[in-house]
Structures are given as structure tokens and as C-alpha cells.
Scaffold this active site. Structure first.
Site, PDB file in Angstrom:
ATOM      1  N   SER A   1      64.666  57.172  42.854  1.00 25.46           N
ATOM      2  CA  SER A   1      63.422  57.409  41.960  1.00 25.46           C
ATOM      3  C   SER A   1      62.813  56.314  41.389  1.00 25.46           C
ATOM      4  O   SER A   1      61.694  56.195  41.037  1.00 25.46           O
ATOM      5  CB  SER A   1      63.812  58.572  40.931  1.00 25.46           C
ATOM      6  OG  SER A   1      65.151  57.976  40.152  1.00 25.46           O
TER       7      SER A   1
ATOM      8  N   ASP B   1      60.558  59.287  30.532  1.00 25.92           N
ATOM      9  CA  ASP B   1      61.495  60.476  30.567  1.00 25.92           C
ATOM     10  C   ASP B   1      62.688  59.825  30.182  1.00 25.92           C
ATOM     11  O   ASP B   1      62.784  58.701  29.745  1.00 25.92           O
ATOM     12  CB  ASP B   1      61.359  61.438  31.661  1.00 25.92           C
ATOM     13  CG  ASP B   1      61.925  60.352  33.053  1.00 25.92           C
ATOM     14  OD1 ASP B   1      62.521  59.497  32.750  1.00 25.92           O
ATOM     15  OD2 ASP B   1      61.547  60.943  34.217  1.00 25.92           O
TER      16      ASP B   1
ATOM     17  N   HIS C   1      63.586  57.150  33.128  1.00 22.48           N
ATOM     18  CA  HIS C   1      62.974  56.234  33.968  1.00 22.48           C
ATOM     19  C   HIS C   1      61.812  55.501  32.882  1.00 22.48           C
ATOM     20  O   HIS C   1      61.224  56.320  32.249  1.00 22.48           O
ATOM     21  CB  HIS C   1      61.999  57.002  35.102  1.00 22.48           C
ATOM     22  CG  HIS C   1      62.666  57.714  36.018  1.00 22.48           C
ATOM     23  ND1 HIS C   1      63.063  59.133  35.953  1.00 22.48           N
ATOM     24  CD2 HIS C   1      63.496  57.284  37.401  1.00 22.48           C
ATOM     25  CE1 HIS C   1      63.612  59.566  36.899  1.00 22.48           C
ATOM     26  NE2 HIS C   1      64.023  58.461  37.623  1.00 22.48           N
TER      27      HIS C   1
END
Length: 365
Positions: A51, A340, A343
């Protein structure tokens, strides 16, 4: 050199409830261009991983590991969520721009992808994946073998566009980056814990590195020569891990950071070995553990104020579908290291990538 093999253990499908719970545990600057050495050409940047460099590959997958909804992308072009797990640009975007290739890195699976984009680079990365074959199964995302298959498809497309000789030139002179390990360590091993039944931390790191070695050898055989492999970050200091295992005061989790460090030590040795044995290659170990930890320990040095919470929601636990349009967000995300609970923000990435590019770019040549 023969690829290193390892044993796969049986996998049991998790219920939707476990998927939802496990989401909170997953990991997994348009200024001047960098100056490359004289007579050096970098035709493309090609990225594999999770991600951190997922540019939207997961958008059309049947997975809960997505970021193609608000407030993700809040500061992106026109405030548009694209599947990037941050408020704006990812490291892939920063790097492709700094190399002077283009402004943004597209996902290979972007349905609107222009074929001409293939010539300057794409990302095959899929949020929630990892080196451990069990990790992408848990998250229902693309594995490294899946990304390798797409890379083979990519090569065929490029050959159809520019021919064999030019394709081999692009592959030999492009920079390849591999970004993974966070989901393996933080999620599959520690939080869900399915691999703790079979491995201690050291042997689990060995298994991950075996998988990474096999993957790097595979892309080398397909023509890659300039390959950078990212280390694990200080996972114990990521907001979600502080919340889950850092006690009432949400301190950095020493055990998780030690696991990252052990893995990184083994990875660095393995990358040095590959670099010395794969002919005409540059295989570079890229340390992000220490630069990110320095931001966490010395935030004021970098103009950051909040390092233990993300901007989205309470900042303690929200990630992927738990960070959504109903979640309150901080007013000024430039004060936050994390967007978040897993990340970094655009600000955090810009600081980190400035250091990485400055330290390692010449090692590829």
C-alpha cells in the site's frame, strides 16, 4: 543460482468479521529534479509492493483493502480519491517526478491507463500484500507472483510498442523498486498471528527474505538490473501498532521494532549477496527504518508536530475502510507524520523520500 524454496503451510479462510478487524492492523514535492550522473539514462521507474506504493491497483479487486473514497486523496488533484493510501502523493509519485519522467505514477491496473505511460513506468503494487504467501490471501489482494505475471504481460505490451531491442534497453536502464514486509510482520505474524504457530521471529524473517530473493531473481531474469529493495519501517511506532500493543500510554512497541531490525539486518546481507552474484546488476538495500524513526523521535527538526496519531478519525486505529467519509480529519495534515493509522501523510512522505533519493540514487549506477 537456483531460487530458494520454502514450504507453504495450510491456510484457512477468514470470515468477513475477521477481515474487518484485521484491516486496522495492516500495513501494510514537485521541486527541483535530482541530478543523475553524467551520461546516465533512466527511461522508467517500475514498482512492485504494497500500500505504500499502491496507486490504485486494489480499486477493482474484491477486497476491503481500498482507499478510493474520501477522505483519502483530500489534497490530491481536485481532491480526488484514487486508491492511494494517503492524502495526496505516494513515494512512487514523488520519485517518478524527481526522476523527471512524469508528474504521477499510474497503476498498471488503471482502466484508463494510456499505453504510452508504460514506457516511463507503472506500479504493480497492491495494498495489503507481502512476501509471505499467506499475507495477500488474508487481505484478498495481489500477491508477488500476481505482480510478476502482470510484469510479464507489461513486457509483452512494451515489445509490441517499441520492439525487442528498445524494450531490453528500457528494462536494463530503468530503476526497479520493491516495497514490502510491513504487512507480513505487523499483521500476519504479530496481530493475526497465524505464522507464529510455525516460526519464531528470526525464522519468519528468513522465510520472507527467501521469498524476496526469489522475486528479485525472477525480475532479474526478465531484464531488470537496477533494483532497490526497501527495508521494513519501525513498525512498533506506527499509530495502529502503538494502540494495539503499546499499552495505555501507546508507546512504541519494542518487540515489533526489534523484529523490523532483525529482518532488515538479514535483508541487507541478502541484497549485498545478490548484488555481488547477479552479473551487471545493482541491487540496493534502501534503509527507511532509521530515517522514519528520526522523524518520530525528532519531529520538530522536520517541522512535524504529531507523530503518534494519524490525521484521520481518532488517529489511533483508522485505516482503509475504517478511515472514511464519516471520520473526522485534522485541520492541517502538514503537522502530522501519519495520514491514517498506518500510512504517512504527503508531508511525511516528502521528508522521507528527499532523504532516500539523496542517499541512494547514485548507488544505482
Amino acid at each position: 543460482m537456483q531460487p530458494i524454496k520454502f514450504t507453504l503451510f495450510p491456510f484457512t479462510r477468514f470470515s468477513l468479521n475477521v477481515f474487518l478487524i484485521s484491516l486496522v492492523f495492516l500495513g501494510d514535492h514537485g521541486g527541483a529534479r535530482i541530478t543523475l550522473p553524467k551520461n546516465v539514462s533512466v527511461p522508467a521507474l517500475i514498482i512492485f509492493g504494497d500500500s505504500i506504493v499502491d496507486q490504485g491497483a486494489n480499486n477493482n479487486l474484491n477486497t476491503l483493502i481500498k482507499a478510493n473514497f474520501a477522505p483519502y486523496g483530500r489534497d490530491f488533484v481536485s481532491g480526488k480519491p484514487t486508491g492511494r493510501f494517503t492524502n495526496n502523493n505516494t513515494p512512487a509519485d514523488f520519485m517518478v517526478k524527481e526522476l523527471g519522467l512524469k508528474d504521477l505514477m499510474p497503476a498498471y491496473l488503471d482502466p484508463s491507463l494510456d499505453d504510452n505511460e508504460l514506457l516511463t513506468g507503472v506500479s504493480f503494487a497492491s495494498g495489503g500484500t507481502g512476501y509471505d504467501p499467506e499475507t495477500p490471501k488474508i487481505a484478498s489482494v495481489l500477491s508477488f507472483p500476481d505482480q510478476l505475471s502482470q510484469f510479464k504481460e507489461y513486457i509483452k505490451k512494451v515489445k509490441g510498442m517499441v520492439g525487442e531491442e528498445r524494450t531490453q534497453y528500457i528494462l536494463a536502464n530503468s530503476i526497479f523498486l520493491v516495497v514490502a514486509s510491513s504487512n507480513d510482520i505487523a499483521n500476519t505474524y504479530f496481530t493475526i498471528g497465524i505464522q507464529r504457530l510455525h516460526y519464531d521471529v528470526s525464522s519468519y524473517a528468513d522465510m520472507m527474505i527467501s521469498s524476496a530473493l526469489n522475486f528479485i531473481q525472477d525480475i532479474y531474469k526478465l531484464g531488470a538490473r537496477r533494483i532497490g529493495v526497501f527495508s521494513a519501517p519501525p513498525l512498533g511506532c506506527v499509530p495502529s501498532q502503538r494502540t494495539l500493543a503499546g499499552g495505555k500510554t501507546r508507546e512504541c512497541v519494542v518487540e515489533y521494532n526489534q523484529a523490523s531490525q532483525l529482518y532488515n539486518s538479514k535483508l541487507q546481507t541478502a541484497m549485498q549477496y545478490l548484488g555481488s552474484t547477479l552479473e551487471q546488476s545493482r541491487v540496493i538495500y534502501i534503509d527507511i527504518y532509521n530515517p522514519l524513526l528520526d522523524i518520530i523521535v525528532n519531529p520538530s527538526k522536520y517541522g512535524v508536530e504529531v507523530v503518534d496519531k494519524g490525521c484521520c478519525g481518532t488517529g489511533d486505529i483508522e485505516v482503509a475502510v475504517l478511515c472514511n467519509k464519516y471520520s473526522p480529519t485534522c485541520d492541517d495534515d502538514s503537522k502530522y507524520l501519519f495520514w491514517d493509522s498506518f500510512h504517512p501523510t504527503n508531508k511525511g512522505y516528502s521528508i522521507l523520500i528527499d532523504q532516500v533519493l539523496g542517499k541512494y540514487v547514485n548507488d544505482f549506477f
